[in-house]
Scaffold this motif. Structure first.
Motif, PDB file in Angstrom:
ATOM      1  N   ASP A   1       0.929  -1.105   0.093  1.00  0.00           N
ATOM      2  CA  ASP A   1      -0.173   0.046   0.010  1.00  0.00           C
ATOM      3  C   ASP A   1       0.824   1.169  -0.196  1.00  0.00           C
ATOM      4  N   ILE A   2       0.196   2.489  -0.562  1.00  0.00           N
ATOM      5  CA  ILE A   2       1.055   3.679  -0.709  1.00  0.00           C
ATOM      6  C   ILE A   2       0.373   4.677   0.096  1.00  0.00           C
ATOM      7  N   LEU A   3       0.892   5.424   0.915  1.00  0.00           N
ATOM      8  CA  LEU A   3       0.397   6.436   1.785  1.00  0.00           C
ATOM      9  C   LEU A   3       0.811   7.810   1.357  1.00  0.00           C
ATOM     10  N   VAL A   4       0.054   8.809   1.008  1.00  0.00           N
ATOM     11  CA  VAL A   4       0.461   9.915   0.543  1.00  0.00           C
ATOM     12  C   VAL A   4      -0.163  11.029   1.508  1.00  0.00           C
ATOM     13  N   SER A   5       0.533  12.012   2.061  1.00  0.00           N
ATOM     14  CA  SER A   5       0.252  13.191   2.750  1.00  0.00           C
ATOM     15  C   SER A   5      -0.036  14.448   1.971  1.00  0.00           C
ATOM     16  N   SER A   6      -1.102  15.327   2.234  1.00  0.00           N
ATOM     17  CA  SER A   6      -1.601  16.412   1.540  1.00  0.00           C
ATOM     18  C   SER A   6      -1.435  17.484   2.488  1.00  0.00           C
ATOM     19  N   TYR A   7      -0.563  18.379   2.267  1.00  0.00           N
ATOM     20  CA  TYR A   7      -0.300  19.511   3.332  1.00  0.00           C
ATOM     21  C   TYR A   7      -1.612  20.437   2.970  1.00  0.00           C
ATOM     22  N   ASP A   8      -1.937  20.821   1.817  1.00  0.00           N
ATOM     23  CA  ASP A   8      -3.033  21.616   1.679  1.00  0.00           C
ATOM     24  C   ASP A   8      -4.481  21.124   2.214  1.00  0.00           C
ATOM     25  N   ASP A   9      -4.787  19.620   1.824  1.00  0.00           N
ATOM     26  CA  ASP A   9      -5.829  19.049   2.348  1.00  0.00           C
ATOM     27  C   ASP A   9      -6.086  18.636   3.426  1.00  0.00           C
ATOM     28  N   LYS A  10      -4.874  18.701   4.356  1.00  0.00           N
ATOM     29  CA  LYS A  10      -5.107  18.149   5.968  1.00  0.00           C
ATOM     30  C   LYS A  10      -5.613  16.590   5.792  1.00  0.00           C
ATOM     31  N   LYS A  11      -5.088  15.779   5.101  1.00  0.00           N
ATOM     32  CA  LYS A  11      -5.176  14.647   5.177  1.00  0.00           C
ATOM     33  C   LYS A  11      -4.268  13.759   4.457  1.00  0.00           C
ATOM     34  N   ILE A  12      -4.261  12.475   4.833  1.00  0.00           N
ATOM     35  CA  ILE A  12      -3.688  11.272   4.245  1.00  0.00           C
ATOM     36  C   ILE A  12      -4.407  10.616   3.581  1.00  0.00           C
ATOM     37  N   ILE A  13      -3.856   9.791   2.430  1.00  0.00           N
ATOM     38  CA  ILE A  13      -4.775   9.109   1.659  1.00  0.00           C
ATOM     39  C   ILE A  13      -4.057   7.576   1.504  1.00  0.00           C
ATOM     40  N   LYS A  14      -4.635   6.664   0.902  1.00  0.00           N
ATOM     41  CA  LYS A  14      -4.040   5.317   0.772  1.00  0.00           C
ATOM     42  C   LYS A  14      -4.335   4.873  -0.467  1.00  0.00           C
TER      43      LYS A  14
END
Length: 653
Positions: free
Chosen positions: A440-453
């Motif tokens: 699985d890949i996790l991506v952090s988004s500074y502007d969107d204030k969330k982490i997606i998988k």
């Protein structure tokens, strides 16, 4: 005292007589001198004598000083330097033939047919032949030399891996000391040995200018110290003149005090200057000799001397002083009170002001070269424009997801050779990327204030939503996600700021927020982080006033802070970005401003610069380690670099 002479950098000049070499001999310490000069130096010695430059004890051969190894590399340079297009063969009947090579044992020029005959003759087949080149050529052609087995009298065409010496074919096919040993072609063995020594030579090339600058600064500081003392003495004498002869006693006492102080500092600096000067000349000569030996020596000689060279560079490291001088003391004159009835107060007095002496450069490059093998495997561009690579997430030992350009929504999968396999566009702006053990890949988004998988099919789902801005991430051995999180883009904080490391479970639940140590805040602007071998967390903190890395435990205890190497004169202040920790416990930190990768031990102590700008890296930012331990570096010029590095293993066989 006059400044010491500049170190001799002419490779053809003897360090004793300071004239061009006459019959140069190379010692085991890789310093070279004229044979006659060594004989004069060691005339009263029995068995051994100290090298005139580095004082290493040199054993005298049974045949005497004449038995010391000739420096064929210097003689080859000398032969090339005097070569003329009119040089003729000195051995054949057809004396008009153009000379092609020179035999360094026979001191004669040979044409091509004579070279062939010379190399086949049993008496001369092991002579050193140098191909003559034009005087304006940039380098001397490699010396041709065939070595022969003392036991079988056959040419040594193999390299015994166990014994680390050249051997012949009979050594491996007949009953001998090398029967059953692993071996390889002598060319491969020499290439391997060259690759071991070349980084050490390169590191010394990089270090020598620093040592020269230090010597120059010492002499400049000495002059400045003398100027201050001279000015002070002049002020004292002017004051004496004003107050006439009755103050002569006081004047002389003060002058004597000033001169005594500066004399002490002069003596101290002179002694240190002489030590550094001698070290500079010694290390410079060793480096040049080693470089000549590696570049000009035959494969057999390179194999034979490699261990000596490595050991010699270790001794060279110990010869270099590790501590500079404490501050010198200058005298300042203060005019006394004319209304005072006390003559001493009326005349004036002296106090002292510290003058900072230059910082002694430390040869960290040599320490790394002696202890680590570093190899650039691949480098490739990910864009034709200048972009910062801010995230690298290895998927395997050959592939990694890479993101470049702040604010982008795209990430691409590249092989380490630079082939782009695919590109994915997300509906969020990407800050950091990591891959989990399950793929699985996790991506952090500074502007969107969330982490997606992203799963194996790159299907996107929200992993966790936050109230703060998430940045750098790392996945721990406890199957937890650690995330740098802040409440503001600003890299300064106030009493209401929230700056922390979040612990998030496998299910996307916040377990803990590491924000303070129980008394005060730990972070200002945490950027990237990684778990080290002990399970502690190493974080790069982008605080404007003092950027640094911090190592903390999971309960918030701060174990150490690293603010850059203070004992090494870096070109710019320490500026950490990416950070990783390998399986051996080393912590690697990308220093954007100095275009370098700092190597720290588990306690946070500086070991050296593993990678410098000499490789071509500009502004390293993203760091990652793949499954094979290869280091991926992304810089600000849209370039990815893949390095292989490992601690050297000493072969004691």
């Amino acid at each position: 005292m006059a400044d010491p002479p500049e170190p001799c950098t002419d490779p053809l000049t003897c360090g004793l007589c300071h004239k061009r070499y006459n019959d140069p001999r190379i010692l085991d310490c890789f310093h070279s001198f004229c044979c006659d000069c060594i004989e004069k130096h060691a005339h009263a010695s029995k068995g051994t004598f100290p090298c005139p430059m580095c004082h290493m004890e040199i054993h005298i051969p049974k045949t005497g000083i004449k038995g010391l190894h000739p420096n064929y590399y210097v003689r080859a340079i000398q032969a090339s330097a005097v070569f003329s297009t009119n040089s003729k063969c000195e051995t054949c009947i057809e004396t008009e033939k153009q000379a092609q090579s020179r035999c360094l044992e026979c001191n004669s020029n040979f044409c091509k047919p004579c070279v062939s005959r010379h190399s086949k003759d049993k008496e001369t087949r092991d002579h050193h032949m140098v191909e003559l080149s034009a005087p304006d050529a940039k380098s001397v052609t490699k010396i041709a030399h065939r070595s022969f087995c003392e036991k079988h009298h056959e040419e040594t065409v193999y390299y015994c891996i166990l014994c680390e010496i050249p051997i012949c074919k009979d050594c491996v096919t007949k009953v001998s000391d090398h029967k059953g040993h692993r071996y390889k072609n002598i060319v491969e063995g020499a290439k391997e040995k060259r690759n071991k020594v070349k980084p050490m030579i390169q590191s010394m090339h990089e270090y020598l200018p620093c040592l020269q600058d230090y010597l120059h600064e010492l002499n400049s500081t000495k002059k400045l110290l003398g100027d201050y003392a001279e000015q002070t003495v002049q002020e004292i004498k002017a004051r004496y003149k004003y107050l006439q002869e009755e103050l002569l006693k006081i004047c002389n006492a003060l002058v004597e005090g000033v001169e005594e102080k500066v004399k002490n500092d002069f003596n101290r600096i002179d002694t240190h200057v002489q030590t550094i000067d001698k070290t500079l000349r010694s290390v410079s000569t060793i480096t040049k000799s080693a470089e000549e030996a590696i570049n000009l020596g035959s494969d057999s000689e390179v194999v034979l001397m490699c261990q000596k060279l490595q050991n010699r560079f270790k001794h060279a490291d110990k010869e270099i002083p590790q501590v500079g001088l404490t501050p010198a003391v200058s005298s300042n004159f203060h005019v006394g009170d004319l209304q005072s009835s006390n003559l001493q107060e009326m005349f004036g007095s002296c106090d002292t002001t510290d003058i900072k002496l230059p910082m002694l450069p430390i040869p960290w490059g040599l320490k790394i070269a002696l202890n680590f093998d570093v190899q650039l495997m691949y480098s490739f561009k990910v864009a034709n424009v200048i972009d910062t690579i801010h995230a690298i997430a290895p998927l395997s030992e050959r592939e990694a997801w890479i993101c470049h350009g702040w604010g982008t929504q795209e990430m691409s999968l590249y092989t380490r050779e630079g082939e782009k396999l695919r590109t994915v566009k997300l509906d969020i702006q990407i800050d950091d990327i990591i891959t989990k053990p399950n793929g699985d890949i996790l991506v952090s988004s500074y502007d969107d204030k969330k982490i997606i998988k992203l799963d194996g099919d790159l299907k996107q789902t929200d992993f966790v939503k936050l109230d703060l801005y998430p940045g750098g991430m790392t996945y721990t051995k406890r199957n937890e996600l650690l995330v740098c999180a802040v409440d503001s883009y600003v890299t300064t904080r106030n009493s209401r700021s929230r700056r922390m490391i979040m612990r998030i479970s496998e299910a996307g639940k916040i377990i803990d927020m590491i924000e303070d140590d129980g008394f005060s805040a730990i972070f200002t602007a945490p950027y990237r982080l990684h778990e080290n071998m002990l399970g502690d967390i190493v974080v790069s903190d982008r605080e404007e006033a003092e950027v640094h890395t911090t190592t903390i435990t999971l309960d918030g205890f701060v174990k150490n802070k690293y603010v850059g190497q203070k004992d090494y004169r870096m070109k710019k202040p320490f500026n950490p970005f990416g950070i990783v920790s390998d399986k051996q416990g080393h912590v690697l930190v990308a220093d954007w401003s100095n275009h370098a990768i700092h190597l720290l031990d588990l306690s946070g102590q500086f070991i050296g610069f593993l990678i410098t700008e000499n490789y071509g890296i500009r502004g390293p930012n993203a760091l990652a380690l793949d499954k094979e331990g290869h280091l991926w570096v992304g810089d600000t010029k849209s370039t990815v670099w893949v390095f292989k590095y490992a601690r050297r293993v000493e072969n004691n066989a």
